[in-house]
Design a protein around this motif. Structure first.
Motif, mmCIF file in Angstrom:
data_model
loop_
_atom_site.group_PDB
_atom_site.id
_atom_site.type_symbol
_atom_site.label_atom_id
_atom_site.label_comp_id
_atom_site.label_asym_id
_atom_site.label_seq_id
_atom_site.Cartn_x
_atom_site.Cartn_y
_atom_site.Cartn_z
ATOM 1 N N VAL A 143 0.831 -1.209 0.000
ATOM 2 C CA VAL A 143 0.000 0.000 0.000
ATOM 3 C C VAL A 143 0.864 1.256 0.000
ATOM 4 C CG1 VAL A 143 -1.967 -1.100 1.100
ATOM 5 C CG2 VAL A 143 -0.167 -0.099 2.524
ATOM 6 N N THR A 144 2.113 1.132 0.445
ATOM 7 C CA THR A 144 3.000 2.308 0.470
ATOM 8 C C THR A 144 3.828 2.423 -0.802
ATOM 9 O OG1 THR A 144 4.641 0.959 1.644
ATOM 10 C CG2 THR A 144 3.183 2.363 2.980
ATOM 11 N N PHE A 145 3.470 1.627 -1.829
ATOM 12 C CA PHE A 145 4.221 1.706 -3.082
ATOM 13 C C PHE A 145 3.924 3.045 -3.761
ATOM 14 C CE2 PHE A 145 4.301 1.232 -7.722
ATOM 15 C CZ PHE A 145 5.619 0.848 -7.908
ATOM 16 N N LEU A 146 4.982 3.693 -4.263
ATOM 17 C CA LEU A 146 4.850 4.967 -4.964
ATOM 18 C C LEU A 146 5.058 4.736 -6.455
ATOM 19 C CD1 LEU A 146 4.599 8.100 -4.871
ATOM 20 C CD2 LEU A 146 7.112 8.151 -4.791
ATOM 21 N N ARG A 147 4.012 5.021 -7.219
ATOM 22 C CA ARG A 147 4.133 4.913 -8.673
ATOM 23 C C ARG A 147 4.863 6.154 -9.189
ATOM 24 N NH1 ARG A 147 1.894 2.336 -13.062
ATOM 25 N NH2 ARG A 147 1.678 3.582 -14.956
ATOM 26 N N PRO A 156 14.675 13.812 -4.632
ATOM 27 C CA PRO A 156 14.166 14.371 -3.365
ATOM 28 C C PRO A 156 12.655 14.536 -3.363
ATOM 29 C CG PRO A 156 16.159 15.528 -4.038
ATOM 30 C CD PRO A 156 15.791 14.626 -5.157
ATOM 31 N N GLN A 157 12.076 14.975 -4.490
ATOM 32 C CA GLN A 157 10.628 15.144 -4.539
ATOM 33 C C GLN A 157 9.913 13.803 -4.407
ATOM 34 O OE1 GLN A 157 12.847 16.482 -6.639
ATOM 35 N NE2 GLN A 157 12.692 18.650 -6.084
ATOM 36 N N GLU A 158 10.446 12.786 -5.071
ATOM 37 C CA GLU A 158 9.843 11.448 -4.943
ATOM 38 C C GLU A 158 10.013 10.902 -3.531
ATOM 39 O OE1 GLU A 158 10.528 10.018 -9.607
ATOM 40 O OE2 GLU A 158 11.973 9.486 -8.037
ATOM 41 N N THR A 159 11.125 11.232 -2.911
ATOM 42 C CA THR A 159 11.347 10.787 -1.525
ATOM 43 C C THR A 159 10.314 11.406 -0.593
ATOM 44 O OG1 THR A 159 13.715 10.527 -1.938
ATOM 45 C CG2 THR A 159 13.024 10.756 0.354
ATOM 46 N N VAL A 160 10.030 12.691 -0.766
ATOM 47 C CA VAL A 160 9.001 13.345 0.051
ATOM 48 C C VAL A 160 7.669 12.631 -0.120
ATOM 49 C CG1 VAL A 160 7.648 15.457 0.320
ATOM 50 C CG2 VAL A 160 10.130 15.593 0.073
ATOM 51 N N ALA A 161 7.303 12.309 -1.382
ATOM 52 C CA ALA A 161 6.034 11.631 -1.643
ATOM 53 C C ALA A 161 6.012 10.233 -1.024
ATOM 54 C CB ALA A 161 5.794 11.558 -3.146
ATOM 55 N N LEU A 162 7.141 9.503 -1.117
ATOM 56 C CA LEU A 162 7.209 8.161 -0.530
ATOM 57 C C LEU A 162 7.040 8.213 0.985
ATOM 58 C CD1 LEU A 162 7.856 5.106 -0.845
ATOM 59 C CD2 LEU A 162 10.258 5.702 -0.503
ATOM 60 N N HIS A 213 6.444 13.392 7.244
ATOM 61 C CA HIS A 213 6.523 14.647 6.496
ATOM 62 C C HIS A 213 7.937 15.196 6.614
ATOM 63 C CE1 HIS A 213 2.181 14.537 6.090
ATOM 64 N NE2 HIS A 213 2.100 14.280 7.384
ATOM 65 N N LEU A 214 8.552 15.407 5.467
ATOM 66 C CA LEU A 214 9.939 15.882 5.425
ATOM 67 C C LEU A 214 10.028 16.958 4.357
ATOM 68 C CD1 LEU A 214 12.462 14.902 7.025
ATOM 69 C CD2 LEU A 214 13.180 13.694 4.968
ATOM 70 N N SER A 215 10.781 18.024 4.662
ATOM 71 C CA SER A 215 10.964 19.086 3.677
ATOM 72 C C SER A 215 11.854 18.586 2.546
ATOM 73 C CB SER A 215 11.600 20.310 4.332
ATOM 74 O OG SER A 215 12.923 19.999 4.766
ATOM 75 N N VAL A 216 11.769 19.267 1.397
ATOM 76 C CA VAL A 216 12.590 18.868 0.256
ATOM 77 C C VAL A 216 14.084 18.975 0.574
ATOM 78 C CG1 VAL A 216 13.200 19.415 -2.136
ATOM 79 C CG2 VAL A 216 10.800 19.360 -1.439
ATOM 80 N N GLY A 225 19.412 7.677 -3.121
ATOM 81 C CA GLY A 225 18.077 7.449 -3.656
ATOM 82 C C GLY A 225 17.699 5.984 -3.727
ATOM 83 N N TRP A 226 18.367 5.143 -2.956
ATOM 84 C CA TRP A 226 18.151 3.695 -2.978
ATOM 85 C C TRP A 226 16.774 3.376 -2.391
ATOM 86 C CZ3 TRP A 226 19.876 0.183 1.414
ATOM 87 C CH2 TRP A 226 19.689 -1.166 1.085
ATOM 88 N N ALA A 227 15.934 2.715 -3.166
ATOM 89 C CA ALA A 227 14.535 2.502 -2.793
ATOM 90 C C ALA A 227 14.387 1.735 -1.490
ATOM 91 C CB ALA A 227 13.811 1.773 -3.925
ATOM 92 N N ALA A 228 15.067 0.590 -1.375
ATOM 93 C CA ALA A 228 14.925 -0.212 -0.160
ATOM 94 C C ALA A 228 15.428 0.548 1.057
ATOM 95 C CB ALA A 228 15.691 -1.530 -0.311
#
Length: 901
Positions: free
Chosen positions: A51-55, A224-230, A237-240, A252-255
């Motif tokens: 459910v926490t997967f980010l497309r 960084p923007q995708e990280t905020v969304a993830l 909640h984290l600033s850019v 930027g490593w996903a795992a």
């Protein structure tokens, strides 16, 4: 993955056929694999997304190209998000897909092709029984492959096959067989490989033909923007900017990001946790140790643990740490396997930052006490290879100060140390050196540290202690290092006599040092001359200083002499400015500020004197905003020697005077640096500011008295005294004060313009309007060439009536006055002159600036230009400097004013 699609599209729905003992497309086929075991359904199921997967649309759009090319490869490290990315894309296609997840049990050709046939059936693809079923040693023959390829090529639907974890396939014959089928199946087959390693297929042919889609580690990394969304999907909640720091650490490593997010959810302060978590003791460590380290052989594990003490490494350096000879092969293999070993080019590598942290923690647990020895071996190898800054870092980490200091001194590298490292870095590295290290070499290192921090008293104490231990028979390199530091100390003390003595001693000692060693250190003579010339300049011996500085500025050499050249050009710029030549000063100052940038040296470096001179020139041109920006860009004490301190006081005090802050200017006029000898021009500057302050407060007699002791030898002070006498009503004394200036051959236009204005005012006071008008015309013509506005603003309102009449009006229009002033009214200068470039922008800098105006982030600019983020940051610093701004918004605004956008 395998998908069935009509080509042309079909209106009917393709159903996934249930796995059973037979299929409606042909005779009965086995439900069991060649070993007699039942097929495991999980191998053919498209993985579910959490459910926490980010497309990420950018990646999904890239994967859509897989429908257009026969081969697609998604190649990344463990945990890079490859499988979920492809699974999400497949689920969004709205059509069946043949998916096969490989593992160690599906590695031989018979098992591979049996499972692939089952994946095709599970994906709704017709697989007639006459194709055959691989069984036994000869089950995968040419006939089987030919029939399968023919069946696929004749399909009226595009078949998409996804092979997940393809790196599990190690048999070369499987790759050959798969290539045969892929080639002969033609456009009906789309093969997607999800892998950690480069497959054994002829990828070069597909790349050359443009028939391959690739997504690799760099593209898989989160922005960084995708990280905020993830993180928001995890309730965080984290600033850019904070996310950018997390991305830098994780690459930027996903795992890594997901595991950090899960751990942060359990923390009382998630944001602090994400900034400061200990990688070595976290779920990230568990993942990497299990998925990467423990999959390697014991020898490879040992190499990875040992190189974790290094920021970067090559095969020879790794061999020095492991005491083996196989590092080249191992490192190349680890890079191919995406095992968190990054290739820096030119046979150098580095570990992923998180992986390195974890390995170092694991090294301390597995091999306590080994780390200092590894640093010692690294330092020894780096010394032999000439990598001085890194050698120093590892020598300090090993705590072997005798070796480190002796290596620096014996290699004649004290000067190189001072030119390549910022003083803060040097101080941090030497902080661990205890009092037990008492050799001459360690004392020289301490002296270099203190002098680089501008602590003259402590630096000299260590330097003299080293000299007491070194007699005339001591190593020539050590005694030459002492002489170099003595000259630096004399510069900080403002003592030309001491500097000349030390420089003479250094020249004698150079004869005792082997010529090849001297040739390796061109920074030594450059630094000696620069420091000596600085003391001569301080004492007002401009001709001697100019000769030495010109020699250094024109000397060949690379990064090792860049700071010496920068400082020499900055000092030359100051001499030009003091002599009244603003354009010459500007040219040398611009060359000084760009010299270090040309070699990507750490900033700030050198004295920063060039920017201070540019600020002073900007004040003379009434570009007060630019002057302030240049002062803000220059640290208050990069090098607190007397010349630099006086240069800052000149620029600061004149800016304050221009803004009408006489008292503040008076306070800023004293450089507050003690020196062994007085500087005539520094004293003259302080007197000029004091005189101007008195004039501003209506005390002309006091203004003249302040300059009485210095006016005789300095043209600028003579002009200041003349202004004071004229304000006091003593016209004849004012003219007399100016009479000696014309004979000064070095006097430049900035002094001449001010002197001419005082003469014009004196003539006007005497009623000689014609002479006043002629002199004003001379001043305007000369000032226009140099864009000198400030002298006219200082002159007072008496100029107003003259500047509204021809031809003076034409001489002043456009650069001094925006339009005609009212008759008899005061001079009306423009609020700020048209902005000017310090130095033209390069082509790449213009490209960066254009993207800056489009509100692109640093990371987006880097991706768009196919360069690193650090390269973009370097270009941005240069753009800011050349536009005389500090922020992005100001850079865009200034660029538009200049017509660059």
């Amino acid at each position: 993955m395998l998908v069935g699609e009509s080509s042309p599209p079909q209106t009917g729905v393709v159903n996934v056929v249930a796995v059973s003992g037979e299929t409606p497309h042909g005779p009965a086929v086995p439900y069991v694999d060649p070993l007699g075991d039942p097929f495991l359904r999980t191998r053919f199921a498209v993985p579910a997304r959490p459910v926490t997967f980010l497309r990420r649309e950018r990646l999904a759009e890239h994967l859509d190209q897989a429908l257009l090319t026969p081969l697609t490869m998604v190649n990344g490290a463990a945990g890079a998000g490859k499988t979920l990315l492809v699974a999400d894309w497949a689920a969004g296609l709205g059509r069946p897909v043949a998916w096969l997840t490989l593992d160690a049990a599906v590695q031989d050709p018979v098992m591979f092709w049996a499972h692939l046939l089952q994946a095709l059936r599970a994906g709704g693809v017709t697989v007639p029984g006459e194709i055959g079923f691989p069984v036994g040693a000869s089950g995968v023959n040419h006939t089987f492959l030919t029939r399968l390829a023919a069946q696929l090529s004749g399909s009226d639907r595009i078949v998409i096959v996804v092979l997940d974890e393809y790196d599990q396939v190690i048999a070369p014959e499987i790759a050959e067989q798969l290539e045969f089928v892929l080639h002969h199946a033609g456009p009906a087959l789309r093969l997607v490989l999800v892998t950690r390693t480069e497959p054994l297929l002829p990828l070069h042919r597909y790349r050359a033909a443009g028939t391959m889609t690739e997504i690799r580690n760099a593209e898989l990394a989160f922005t960084p923007q995708e990280t905020v969304a993830l993180l928001e999907l995890h309730g965080l909640h984290l600033s850019v900017p904070a996310a950018r720091a997390l991305v830098d650490r994780t690459r930027g490593w996903a795992a890594g990001l997901r595991l950090c997010a899960l751990a942060a959810q359990e923390s009382p302060d998630p944001e602090v946790y994400l900034k400061e978590f200990e990688a070595g003791h976290s779920t990230v460590a568990d993942f990497l140790l299990a998925e990467v380290l423990k999959r390697q052989t014991p020898h490879t594990q040992d190499l990875l643990l040992r190189v974790s003490v290094l920021d970067r490494f090559c095969a020879d350096l790794a061999n020095a740490l492991t005491e083996r000879t196989d590092a080249e092969t191992v490192l190349a293999g680890l890079h191919r396997e995406n095992a968190f070993v990054e290739d820096l080019g030119h046979a150098w590598y580095r570990l992923h930052p998180l992986f390195r942290e974890i390995l170092r923690a694991h090294l301390r647990e597995r091999c306590p006490g080994l780390e200092p020895e590894l640093h010692r071996r690294a330092a020894q190898w780096l010394r032999r290879s000439g990598w001085l800054p890194e050698m120093l870092t590892h020598g300090a980490a090993a705590g072997d100060w005798e070796f480190t200091a002796r290596a620096l001194v014996d290699d004649l590298a004290i000067g190189q140390l001072l030119t390549r490292l910022c003083s803060d870095d040097l101080a941090d590295l030497l902080a661990g050196m205890g009092p037990e290290a008492t050799s001459p070499a360690t004392d020289l290192l301490r002296a270099a540290r203190e002098l680089s921090r501008h602590d003259l008293e402590r630096g000299l104490a260590h330097l003299h202690h080293a000299e007491q231990q070194l007699d005339a028979s001591g190593p020539a390199a050590a005694r030459l290092s002492c002489a170099l530091l003595e000259v630096l100390a004399a510069r900080l003390a403002g003592s030309p006599r001491r500097a000349e003595q030390a420089a003479a001693a250094a020249r004698e000692l150079q004869r005792e040092v082997p010529a090849p060693l001297l040739d390796q250190h061109p920074e030594l003579p450059a630094l000696l001359l620069t420091h000596l010339a600085s003391t001569q300049l301080w004492a007002g011996r401009f001709d001697e200083a100019r000769a030495a500085l010109t020699a250094v500025a024109g000397s060949p050499g690379g990064a090792s002499t860049a700071i010496a050249r920068e400082e020499s050009l900055g000092h030359l710029a100051l001499i030009d400015y003091l002599d009244g030549w603003p354009s010459r000063a500007e040219r040398n100052a611009c060359a000084a500020t760009s010299e270090a940038e040309r070699f990507s040296l750490p900033q700030p470096c050198g004295s920063g004197l060039g920017r201070l001179v540019l600020a002073a020139v900007a004040v003379d041109r009434d570009e007060l905003g630019r002057a302030q920006a240049l002062l803000d860009q220059t640290p208050d004490a990069v090098t607190r020697d007397p010349v630099t301190a006086a240069g800052r006081s000149i620029a600061t005090a004149r800016l304050l005077l221009a803004r009408g802050k006489a008292r503040a200017a008076l306070a800023a006029a004293d450089p507050a640096v003690s020196a062994d000898v007085a500087s005539p021009w520094a004293e003259g500057h302080a007197a000029l500011v004091a005189s101007a302050a008195h004039l501003a407060e209506g005390r002309p007699d006091a203004a003249a008295e302040v300059l009485r002791q210095v006016a005789g030898g300095q043209p600028a002070c003579a002009v200041g005294a003349a202004r004071a006498h004229l304000a006091a009503g003593d016209r004849l004394e004012a003219v007399h004060a100016l009479d000696g200036i014309a004979a000064e051959g070095r006097v430049g236009p900035a002094v001449r313009v001010r002197a001419t204005l005082v003469r014009a005012q004196a003539a006007n006071t005497a009623g000689d309007v014609a002479t006043a008008r002629r002199l004003l015309a001379e001043a305007l013509q000369e000032a226009r060439r140099e864009r000198l506005r400030r002298p006219f603003l200082e002159a007072g309102p008496w100029l107003g009536p003259f500047l509204v009449s021809a031809p003076l009006q034409q001489l002043a229009a456009g650069w001094l006055t925006p339009g005609p002033a009212a008759r008899g009214g005061p001079l009306r200068p423009a609020a700020e002159p048209a902005p000017l470039l310090v130095e033209p922008l390069s082509g790449r800098e213009r490209e960066v600036l254009q993207r800056l105006a489009q509100m692109m982030s640093t990371e987006d600019i880097a991706a768009d230009l196919y360069v690193s983020v650090n390269t973009v940051k370097t270009h941005l610093k240069s753009v800011y400097r050349k536009l005389a701004v500090n922020r992005r918004h100001d850079a865009v605004r200034r660029a538009r004013e200049l017509g660059l956008l």
